[in-house]
Design an enzyme around this catalytic site. Structure first.
Site, PDB file in Angstrom:
ATOM      1  CB  CYS A  41     -38.245 -50.459  19.127  1.00 54.25           C
ATOM      2  SG  CYS A  41     -39.233 -50.605  17.682  1.00 54.25           S
TER       3      CYS A  41
ATOM      4  NE  ARG B 101     -42.918 -57.323  13.909  1.00 52.03           N
ATOM      5  CZ  ARG B 101     -41.945 -56.442  14.067  1.00 52.03           C
ATOM      6  NH1 ARG B 101     -41.547 -56.108  15.270  1.00 52.03           N
ATOM      7  NH2 ARG B 101     -41.364 -55.894  13.033  1.00 52.03           N
TER       8      ARG B 101
HETATM    9  P1  XMP Z   1     -42.060 -46.136  14.173  1.00 49.53           P
HETATM   10  O1  XMP Z   1     -40.782 -45.484  14.554  1.00 49.53           O
HETATM   11  O2  XMP Z   1     -42.534 -45.754  12.795  1.00 49.53           O
HETATM   12  O3  XMP Z   1     -41.723 -47.683  14.112  1.00 49.53           O
HETATM   13  O4  XMP Z   1     -43.127 -45.949  15.188  1.00 49.53           O
HETATM   14  C1  XMP Z   1     -42.619 -48.646  13.649  1.00 49.53           C
HETATM   15  C2  XMP Z   1     -41.909 -49.991  13.528  1.00 49.53           C
HETATM   16  O5  XMP Z   1     -41.419 -50.418  14.805  1.00 49.53           O
HETATM   17  C3  XMP Z   1     -41.368 -51.849  14.825  1.00 49.53           C
HETATM   18  N1  XMP Z   1     -42.063 -52.278  16.032  1.00 49.53           N
HETATM   19  C4  XMP Z   1     -41.440 -52.659  17.151  1.00 49.53           C
HETATM   20  N2  XMP Z   1     -40.123 -52.844  17.435  1.00 49.53           N
HETATM   21  N3  XMP Z   1     -40.688 -53.457  19.655  1.00 49.53           N
HETATM   22  C5  XMP Z   1     -39.749 -53.263  18.678  1.00 49.53           C
HETATM   23  O6  XMP Z   1     -38.564 -53.435  18.956  1.00 49.53           O
HETATM   24  C6  XMP Z   1     -42.022 -53.310  19.449  1.00 49.53           C
HETATM   25  O7  XMP Z   1     -42.843 -53.487  20.339  1.00 49.53           O
HETATM   26  C7  XMP Z   1     -42.416 -52.891  18.133  1.00 49.53           C
HETATM   27  N4  XMP Z   1     -43.641 -52.684  17.541  1.00 49.53           N
HETATM   28  C8  XMP Z   1     -43.364 -52.290  16.272  1.00 49.53           C
HETATM   29  C9  XMP Z   1     -42.012 -52.348  13.561  1.00 49.53           C
HETATM   30  O8  XMP Z   1     -40.980 -52.714  12.684  1.00 49.53           O
HETATM   31  C10 XMP Z   1     -42.785 -51.126  13.079  1.00 49.53           C
HETATM   32  O9  XMP Z   1     -43.007 -51.149  11.684  1.00 49.53           O
END
Ligand code: XMP
Length: 489
Positions: free
Chosen positions: A307, A403
């Site tokens: 993120c 999203r």
């Molecule tokens: P982890 O740390 O487990 O996080 O890899 C997964 C969660 O990250 C969120 N998510 C995103 N947040 N930009 C963001 O700011 C993105 O591109 C993105 N893709 C996923 C989402 O809540 C996921 O469950």
């Protein structure tokens, strides 16, 4: 000694999991007495507190079947057409034996690669699963040549097909009796999986599966992600028809009029289905969604490994603070909290759960596994699978922009990156090990269940401290080379 959580989290700092540490408490039970059973949402119980993220490099059919078999759940992503999402959900529910196939699939028009993986390539109409079986190619004498599948395909007359819901014992007996190397599992005239003998041996080598997450339909429970556009009402029909057991409204900032209206619409249309709202990180955001009728809250903004929301938009919150704050209000309304993002080890899971969450949602932790979508590639000599943020330009080009509310904007702004995660093997193996480590953490804290941990935290019995930068270095591996046997699992 140390601080009560209520005091530590009210000093104006935003803390991540790594910033805080629990002080050990008193042990009067063995590790195996710890129960991690929990609620995903108001009406759904899980035997382990693990949820796979709705991301297109994490949660499709094989992840969903494996997570349900483990006693957790996966939320199937919506970065595809609603028909595709429905097909993934049906496929997941059809994987009674929850393993990803190790054989390759192709369509009749494809060319067989010079170095195919394994001896057999199964040919289906679509080139993937689920689909109608057309035949198979035995590559034994074809290696090294690039040939057309169609020219070397054997028909399916000799292929042993069995119903999708046969159990392991029956399948083994058939392989033995027919002296066959593989068995094809079918449902409604389509192949849902192909198992070879080695797959069954592999499955038997994994830790024994406990109670899986099964819905009222007698099949694996599977969640579905949706957006909040008008067109998502049609997606909703598709996923519900496919058997989705729970719905997740997938927004990076969930406190919006769009989400509140969608929650109300779903609760009115399908009162029997639980709806998970989010994401939120503050008590007032949570309050709004609770009032709208959510059955669980997903917590986290910018804490995920891929993120960039906090850097791009200057909005978010440290994940430890967010989980604690939202959980304290959600608990008053009986709404379970899902701590979403930022989990990279079992200690982070312990922290999320003790700080008030009922489950953790994970992306990168589960990516790179056998069950994650996509093929393995080699990068700098390492076997890896792609893992990408749903707000990365690459994913948004495929459709996940809503999203991040990019629907009306002409310019797309990335809030995530594309990366790769090393091959971790099967979630059926590493998730049970991780849960054992989490149980040990609970034991050190004197908590034999999630509700007990939450009570100990709220009453101020469990104490915490903030770790300085040096304390964090001390708590990690130091003074020894990583990979010399001292690395944590
Ligand atoms: P982890 O740390 O487990 O996080 O890899 C997964 C969660 O990250 C969120 N998510 C995103 N947040 N930009 C963001 O700011 C993105 O591109 C993105 N893709 C996923 C989402 O809540 C996921 O469950």
């Amino acid at each position: 000694d140390g601080f009560a959580a209520s005091r530590l989290f009210s000093q104006g700092y935003s803390y991540t999991y790594d910033d805080v540490i629990f002080l050990p408490h008193y042990i009067d039970f063995p590790t195996d007495a710890v129960s991690l059973s929990t609620s995903l949402s108001r009406n759904i119980r899980l035997s382990i507190p693990c949820v796979a993220s709705p991301m297109d490099t994490v949660s499709e059919a094989y992840m969903a079947a494996a997570m349900a078999a483990l006693g957790g759940i996966a939320i199937v992503h919506s970065n595809c057409t609603s028909a595709q999402q429905a097909s993934i959900i049906r496929h997941a529910k059809s994987l009674h034996i929850p393993i990803a196939p190790s054989v390759a699939f192709a369509s009749p028009q494809d060319v067989l690669p010079a170095a195919p993986q394994g001896r057999y390539v199964f040919v289906t109409e679509s080139g993937t699963l689920p689909s109608k079986l057309v035949g198979y190619v035995d590559c034994e004498n074809l290696k090294g040549e690039e040939v057309k599948i169609f020219d070397h395909m054997r028909d399916c007359k000799s292929v042993e097909s069995v119903p999708w819901n046969y159990d392991l014992g029956k399948i083994e007996a058939i392989l033995e009796e027919k002296k066959s190397d593989f068995v094809v599992l079918e449902r409604d005239g389509e192949v849902v999986n192909v198992l070879i003998k080695e797959d069954l041996e592999r499955l038997k080598g994994y830790p024994k599966l406990g109670a899986g997450t099964v819905g009222a339909d007698g099949e694996w429970m599977v969640g579905a992600a949706l957006g909040t556009r008008e067109s998502d009402k049609e997606r909703l029909e598709h996923v519900v028809k496919a058997g989705a057991n729970v719905l997740v409204l997938d927004s990076s900032q969930g406190n919006s009029i769009y989400q509140i209206e969608m929650i109300k619409y779903i609760k009115k249309t399908y009162p029997q289905l639980d709806v998970i709202g989010g994401n939120v990180v503050t008590m007032s955001q949570a309050q709004n969604l609770i009032q709208a009728g959510v059955d669980a809250l997903r917590v986290g903004m910018g804490s995920g490994s891929i993120c960039t929301t906090q850097e791009v938009c200057a909005v978010g919150r440290g994940q430890a603070t967010a989980v604690y704050k939202v959980s304290s209000i959600a608990a008053q309304h009986g709404v379970p909290v899902i701590a979403d993002g930022g989990i990279s080890n079992s200690g982070h899971i312990v922290k999320a759960l003790v700080l008030g969450a009922s489950t953790v949602m994970m992306g990168s932790f589960l990516a790179g596994s056998t069950e994650a979508p996509g093929a393995y590639e080699y990068k700098n000599g390492q076997r890896v699978k792609k893992y990408r943020g749903m707000g990365s330009l690459e994913a948004m080009t495929k459709g996940s922009d809503q999203r991040y509310l990019g629907d009306t904007a002409k310019l797309k702004i990335a809030q995530g990156v594309v990366g790769a995660v090393a091959d971790k093997g099967s979630v059926l193996k590493f998730v049970p090990y991780t849960m054992q480590a989490v149980k040990q953490g609970f034991q050190d804290l004197g908590a034999s269940s999630l509700p007990m941990a939450h009570d100990l935290l709220r009453s101020g019995t469990l104490r915490l401290e903030v770790r300085t930068g040096a304390a964090q270095v001390e708590g990690g591996i130091h003074g020894a080379e990583k990979g010399t046997g001292l690395a944590p699992f």
